[in-house]
Design a protein around this motif. Structure first.
Motif, PDB file in Angstrom:
ATOM      1  N   SER A   7       0.947  -0.984   0.343  1.00  0.00           N
ATOM      2  CA  SER A   7       0.210   0.183  -0.129  1.00  0.00           C
ATOM      3  C   SER A   7       0.427   1.618   0.054  1.00  0.00           C
ATOM      4  O   SER A   7       0.390   2.728  -0.341  1.00  0.00           O
ATOM      5  CB  SER A   7      -1.539  -0.331   1.175  1.00  0.00           C
ATOM      6  N   VAL A  10       0.980   2.876  -4.246  1.00  0.00           N
ATOM      7  CA  VAL A  10       0.434   4.130  -4.586  1.00  0.00           C
ATOM      8  C   VAL A  10       0.357   5.081  -4.864  1.00  0.00           C
ATOM      9  O   VAL A  10       0.813   5.792  -4.188  1.00  0.00           O
ATOM     10  CB  VAL A  10      -1.138   2.915  -3.432  1.00  0.00           C
ATOM     11  N   LYS A  63     -12.239  -1.720  -6.527  1.00  0.00           N
ATOM     12  CA  LYS A  63     -11.170  -0.650  -5.897  1.00  0.00           C
ATOM     13  C   LYS A  63     -10.626  -2.349  -5.255  1.00  0.00           C
ATOM     14  O   LYS A  63      -9.289  -1.599  -5.604  1.00  0.00           O
ATOM     15  CB  LYS A  63     -11.561   0.386  -5.400  1.00  0.00           C
ATOM     16  N   ARG A  64     -11.570  -2.572  -4.320  1.00  0.00           N
ATOM     17  CA  ARG A  64     -10.880  -3.656  -3.314  1.00  0.00           C
ATOM     18  C   ARG A  64     -10.302  -5.071  -4.514  1.00  0.00           C
ATOM     19  O   ARG A  64      -9.667  -5.404  -4.010  1.00  0.00           O
ATOM     20  CB  ARG A  64     -11.339  -4.009  -2.079  1.00  0.00           C
ATOM     21  N   ARG A  67      -6.622  -4.031  -6.017  1.00  0.00           N
ATOM     22  CA  ARG A  67      -6.177  -4.356  -5.377  1.00  0.00           C
ATOM     23  C   ARG A  67      -5.481  -4.737  -5.489  1.00  0.00           C
ATOM     24  O   ARG A  67      -4.536  -5.677  -5.141  1.00  0.00           O
ATOM     25  CB  ARG A  67      -6.999  -3.227  -4.282  1.00  0.00           C
ATOM     26  N   TRP A  71      -1.938  -6.900  -6.174  1.00  0.00           N
ATOM     27  CA  TRP A  71      -0.932  -7.418  -5.135  1.00  0.00           C
ATOM     28  C   TRP A  71      -0.163  -8.648  -5.805  1.00  0.00           C
ATOM     29  O   TRP A  71       0.586  -8.849  -5.081  1.00  0.00           O
ATOM     30  CB  TRP A  71      -1.634  -7.361  -3.882  1.00  0.00           C
TER      31      TRP A  71
END
Length: 128
Positions: A7, A10, A63-64, A67, A71
């Motif tokens: 994170s 970003v 968005k989750r 992400r 990752w």
């Protein structure tokens, strides 16, 4: 190459997103991937989902999901010293996670080969 993406990597500044828009553009069914060199700042990522996609609950869910995808795949398939931006497309939130995952790997491979559309010039404000 298996560097870890966290994170801390970003993109938050609007200027970084605008710069990425001038980079390479790789469209997929659930998203559009933008990739642009960032002058040695490491592998960074950003996510954009507009209000056209849905309400806040839908946008945050997308968005989750993005992400988690980033990752999982950027450390192995991402381009070093590049900014990667995912722009959510309509229907991307309902898309199967495995399909999104394979589309991202394919889009990153295309970007690594230099395939895709060239960036768009910045929009000019229209005078009244």
């Amino acid at each position: 190459m298996s560097t870890r993406v966290t994170s801390q990597d970003v993109l938050t500044a609007r200027a970084d997103f605008l710069a990425a828009n001038r980079g390479l553009r790789v469209p997929a069914r659930g998203f559009v991937l933008l990739v642009r060199p960032n002058e040695g700042r490491g592998m960074r990522y950003g996510i954009t989902v507009t209000k056209k996609i849905g309400n806040a609950v839908v946008r945050n869910r997308m968005k989750r999901r993005f992400r988690e995808l980033l990752w999982a795949h950027l450390p192995e398939h991402g381009l070093p010293d590049h900014d990667h931006v995912l722009i959510g497309r309509d229907g991307g939130v309902e898309r199967d996670f495995a399909k999104l995952s394979s589309e991202l790997v394919c889009a990153l491979a295309k970007a690594a080969r230099g395939e895709g559309q060239r960036g768009r010039p910045p929009r000019r404000k229209q005078s009244k």
